[in-house]
Enzyme design. Structure first.
Site, mmCIF file in Angstrom:
data_model
loop_
_atom_site.group_PDB
_atom_site.id
_atom_site.type_symbol
_atom_site.label_atom_id
_atom_site.label_comp_id
_atom_site.label_asym_id
_atom_site.label_seq_id
_atom_site.Cartn_x
_atom_site.Cartn_y
_atom_site.Cartn_z
ATOM 1 N N ASP A 1 -10.735 -14.786 -23.222
ATOM 2 C CA ASP A 1 -11.857 -14.659 -24.154
ATOM 3 C C ASP A 1 -13.174 -14.494 -23.408
ATOM 4 O OD1 ASP A 1 -10.637 -14.854 -26.742
ATOM 5 O OD2 ASP A 1 -10.251 -16.967 -26.342
ATOM 6 N N GLY B 1 -15.460 -18.123 -31.409
ATOM 7 C CA GLY B 1 -16.533 -18.807 -30.711
ATOM 8 C C GLY B 1 -16.118 -20.079 -30.014
ATOM 9 N N ASP C 1 -4.829 -14.733 -33.495
ATOM 10 C CA ASP C 1 -5.461 -15.701 -32.600
ATOM 11 C C ASP C 1 -6.247 -16.724 -33.412
ATOM 12 O OD1 ASP C 1 -6.766 -17.070 -30.605
ATOM 13 O OD2 ASP C 1 -8.029 -15.393 -29.971
ATOM 14 N N GLY D 1 -5.886 -21.321 -33.985
ATOM 15 C CA GLY D 1 -5.249 -22.431 -34.682
ATOM 16 C C GLY D 1 -3.741 -22.383 -34.739
#
Length: 222
Positions: free
Chosen positions: A34, A141, A174, A176
């Protein structure tokens, strides 16, 4: 083909090399990297220089998820650093076809990302050109967020769109993903599953990676 992609943002950066090797031994297929600039999303992470060091220590393909403004400016740097897959957000890209073509011309797989609050219709045209679509099941984020349940239905809808427009395009998800929902997202249509804290939060990362990969493969055979 069902691929497991550990998200190294969730790892311990004091020993990330060792942790990456543990995921590889456990059967990981891709490394998810990321990139955040503090503008497009409210966080800042490592850039292409750190990716180049990871590239030297890992044999797996690296999937760079660019959560940044003006991604076209930096895409060549990430490819040069060793990214094999690069995805950009539809939400901040008014010329998605041009960006996807740039990624492909540089020799990487090109992906388009869609946030939870964005209609899937926004990426319909991009599906004709993308190698993969990354469906966010949390708001981007931060690592460790709770899975948005509506994402299961969005996966099913996206799979129908993909099958109609570009069957070779992979669907990645993507956010959880844990033991309790990884099989469900695979059954709903995910080809690539990104897992962060669900892997790196475990005491035995290798064993946890192996367990999640087994759950994915079992979901396909049901």
């Amino acid at each position: 083909m069902k691929l497991l992609a550990p998200s190294i943002l969730a790892g311990d950066w004091w020993c990330i090399g060792e942790q990456i090797q543990a995921t590889i031994r456990g059967g990981a297929d891709i490394l998810h990297y990321d990139v955040m600039d503090g503008h497009f999303v409210p966080n800042i992470t490592a850039g292409y220089e750190i990716l180049s060091h990871i590239r030297k220590r890992a044999s797996l393909p690296i999937d760079a998820h660019l959560m940044i403004e003006n991604p076209d400016k930096y895409i060549p740097k990430f490819v040069e650093a060793g990214a094999n897959w690069i995805s950009v957000h539809i939400e901040n890209n008014y010329h998605i076809h041009r960006t996807l073509q740039l990624i492909k011309e540089l020799g990487a797989k090109a992906g388009v990302v869609v946030n939870p609050g964005t209609s899937l219709s926004a990426i319909e045209e991009a599906l004709y050109y993308a190698d993969y679509v990354l469906l966010m099941s949390v708001n981007p984020g931060f690592s460790g967020q709770k899975f948005i349940e509506r994402s299961i239905e969005r996966l099913r809808i996206l799979k129908e769109m993909r099958d109609r427009i570009n069957p070779s395009c992979l669907i990645e998800i993507d956010g959880g993903i844990k033991e309790n929902n990884i099989a469900e997202v695979v059954r709903a249509g995910a080809d690539v599953v990104v897992v962060g804290s669900g892997i790196f939060g475990a005491k035995d990362i290798e064993a946890q990676t192996r367990k999640l990969k087994s759950l994915m493969l079992s979901a396909v055979s049901v």
